[in-house]
Design a protein around this motif. Structure first.
Motif, short mmCIF file in Angstrom:
data_model
loop_
_atom_site.label_atom_id
_atom_site.label_comp_id
_atom_site.label_asym_id
_atom_site.label_seq_id
_atom_site.Cartn_x
_atom_site.Cartn_y
_atom_site.Cartn_z
N THR A 50 0.84 -1.20 0.00
CA THR A 50 0.00 0.00 0.00
C THR A 50 0.87 1.24 0.00
O THR A 50 0.65 2.18 -0.77
CB THR A 50 -0.94 0.01 1.22
N THR A 56 -4.82 1.27 -4.25
CA THR A 56 -5.58 0.54 -5.28
C THR A 56 -4.69 -0.30 -6.20
O THR A 56 -5.15 -0.79 -7.23
CB THR A 56 -6.38 1.53 -6.15
N SER A 57 -3.44 -0.50 -5.81
CA SER A 57 -2.51 -1.24 -6.67
C SER A 57 -2.95 -2.69 -6.88
O SER A 57 -3.27 -3.39 -5.92
CB SER A 57 -1.12 -1.25 -6.05
#
Length: 92
Positions: A50, A56-57
């Motif tokens: 994160t 949102t990876s």
């Protein structure tokens, strides 16, 4: 280097890694880049993804099996100019 880079990897004695049940690609071509198997393995999955890649990876959704099959690679990379440009743009 003991010999020049090649774009032909059809000699299976020199191909060290491939994913089972997937097409055996033997030449660098558009959409099919090659890279070296990276000694780091899947240890990157233990990092704070994160913080590194963002909340949102997609890297946070990679399973251990997919990590072993598809993400244990690193430099040197061999790719077409078009693919390498796309890679560099995405990483920049």
């Amino acid at each position: 280097l003991l010999r020049p880079f090649s774009s032909d990897f059809s000699n299976k004695r020199e191909t060290r890694f491939r994913v089972e049940d997937e097409e055996w690609v033997t030449k660098v071509q558009h959409g099919k880049p090659f890279s070296a198997k990276y000694g780091f393995g899947t240890q990157w999955m233990e990092f704070n993804l994160t913080e590194i890649a963002g909340i949102t990876s997609p890297s946070k959704q990679v399973t251990k099996k997919d990590g072993e099959d598809h993400y244990m690679v690193g430099p040197p990379y061999l790719a077409t100019g078009k693919d390498m440009y796309a890679i560099a743009k995405k990483w920049a």
